[in-house]
Design an enzyme around this catalytic site. Structure first.
Site, PDB file in Angstrom:
ATOM      1  CG  HIS A   1     -75.946  47.115  -7.152  1.00  0.00           C
ATOM      2  ND1 HIS A   1     -75.144  47.850  -6.067  1.00  0.00           N
ATOM      3  CD2 HIS A   1     -75.004  46.793  -8.033  1.00  0.00           C
ATOM      4  CE1 HIS A   1     -73.875  47.592  -6.353  1.00  0.00           C
ATOM      5  NE2 HIS A   1     -73.816  47.192  -7.449  1.00  0.00           N
TER       6      HIS A   1
ATOM      7  CG  HIS B   1     -73.827  46.065 -12.403  1.00  0.00           C
ATOM      8  ND1 HIS B   1     -73.386  47.450 -12.374  1.00  0.00           N
ATOM      9  CD2 HIS B   1     -73.321  45.554 -11.184  1.00  0.00           C
ATOM     10  CE1 HIS B   1     -72.907  47.722 -11.500  1.00  0.00           C
ATOM     11  NE2 HIS B   1     -72.629  46.620 -10.395  1.00  0.00           N
TER      12      HIS B   1
ATOM     13  CE  LYS C   1     -69.051  42.576  -3.697  1.00  0.00           C
ATOM     14  NZ  LYS C   1     -69.335  43.312  -4.793  1.00  0.00           N
TER      15      LYS C   1
ATOM     16  CG  ASP D   1     -72.119  43.962  -7.109  1.00  0.00           C
ATOM     17  OD1 ASP D   1     -71.487  44.035  -5.771  1.00  0.00           O
ATOM     18  OD2 ASP D   1     -71.656  44.641  -8.217  1.00  0.00           O
TER      19      ASP D   1
ATOM     20  CG  ASP E   1     -69.230  40.336  -6.348  1.00  0.00           C
ATOM     21  OD1 ASP E   1     -69.700  39.777  -5.443  1.00  0.00           O
ATOM     22  OD2 ASP E   1     -68.794  41.220  -6.639  1.00  0.00           O
TER      23      ASP E   1
ATOM     24  CB  CYS F   1     -65.669  42.623  -6.626  1.00  0.00           C
ATOM     25  SG  CYS F   1     -66.634  44.032  -6.949  1.00  0.00           S
TER      26      CYS F   1
ATOM     27  CG  HIS G   1     -71.866  51.345  -8.117  1.00  0.00           C
ATOM     28  ND1 HIS G   1     -70.679  50.973  -8.201  1.00  0.00           N
ATOM     29  CD2 HIS G   1     -72.205  50.090  -8.387  1.00  0.00           C
ATOM     30  CE1 HIS G   1     -70.157  50.122  -8.434  1.00  0.00           C
ATOM     31  NE2 HIS G   1     -71.195  49.392  -8.922  1.00  0.00           N
TER      32      HIS G   1
END
Length: 193
Positions: free
Chosen positions: A53, A77, A102, A51, A9, A144, A62
């Site tokens: 999203h 984010h 992810k 990440d 990340d 993470c 989240h």
């Protein structure tokens, strides 16, 4: 016996100026790039996670509806396709063999919760390459990076965390995460980058 490097990340939203930027994030990106320039050839697999999203929902709770608690809920984010979700410009990804996304619609901390661009799990990639040893770098030490390293241990890998190639949200929680990882069997080492 194969060897993998995890780059967890290292994204714009997690480095300085991002939605959840950590101090030292840009420096970690640059140090990982220096390390890769000297050592990429030592790895059978180099996995970089992001990440990624969804923009149109709270990603399984989240994203905070009101005030984030910074434990289970967070400000918006790393929305897929935005600048915040892209790799930090200081990170050279030219030697990355597998890109992992992810958190698509759900909370996800460990890169083992993501999939490669062709839909495979990280576990499958590691198995295909006979990976026994995993070196871990990235952001954030206390979230993470911690989750990814613990999952690698749980999946039977020998884990080494490069303490000079990680950055955390807070000193106290990062130190606690590193202590937990050492207790779980991870080796804590300096990369020399």
């Amino acid at each position: 016996m194969g060897k993998a490097l995890f780059i967890v990340d290292v994204q714009n939203d997690f480095t300085e100026g991002g939605a959840l930027g950590v101090d030292g994030g840009d420096a970690v990106a640059a140090r990982i790039s220096r390390y890769l320039a000297a050592h990429a050839g030592e790895y059978d697999v180099i996995v970089a996670s992001r990440d990624w999203h969804d923009a149109d929902n709270d990603n399984g709770g989240h994203f905070a509806a009101d005030e984030p608690d910074y434990v289970d809920t967070w400000p918006v984010h790393c929305v897929g396709g935005t600048a915040g979700a892209e790799y930090d410009p200081g990170l050279d990804v030219s030697t990355v063999t597998h890109h992992v996304k992810k958190g698509q619609g759900q909370p996800a901390y460990s890169l083992f919760e993501g999939t490669t661009d062709d839909g495979r799990s990280v576990e499958t990639v590691l198995d295909e390459h006979g990976v026994v040893d995993v070196d871990v770098t990235g952001i954030a030490t206390d979230y993470c990076v911690r989750a990814s390293a613990l999952d690698a241990i749980a999946h039977g890998r020998h884990v080494r965390v490069f303490t000079d190639l990680v950055a955390g949200v807070a000193d106290t929680s990062s130190e606690a995460a590193l202590a937990e990882l050492a207790h779980a069997g991870a080796e804590l080492a300096a990369s020399g980058a």
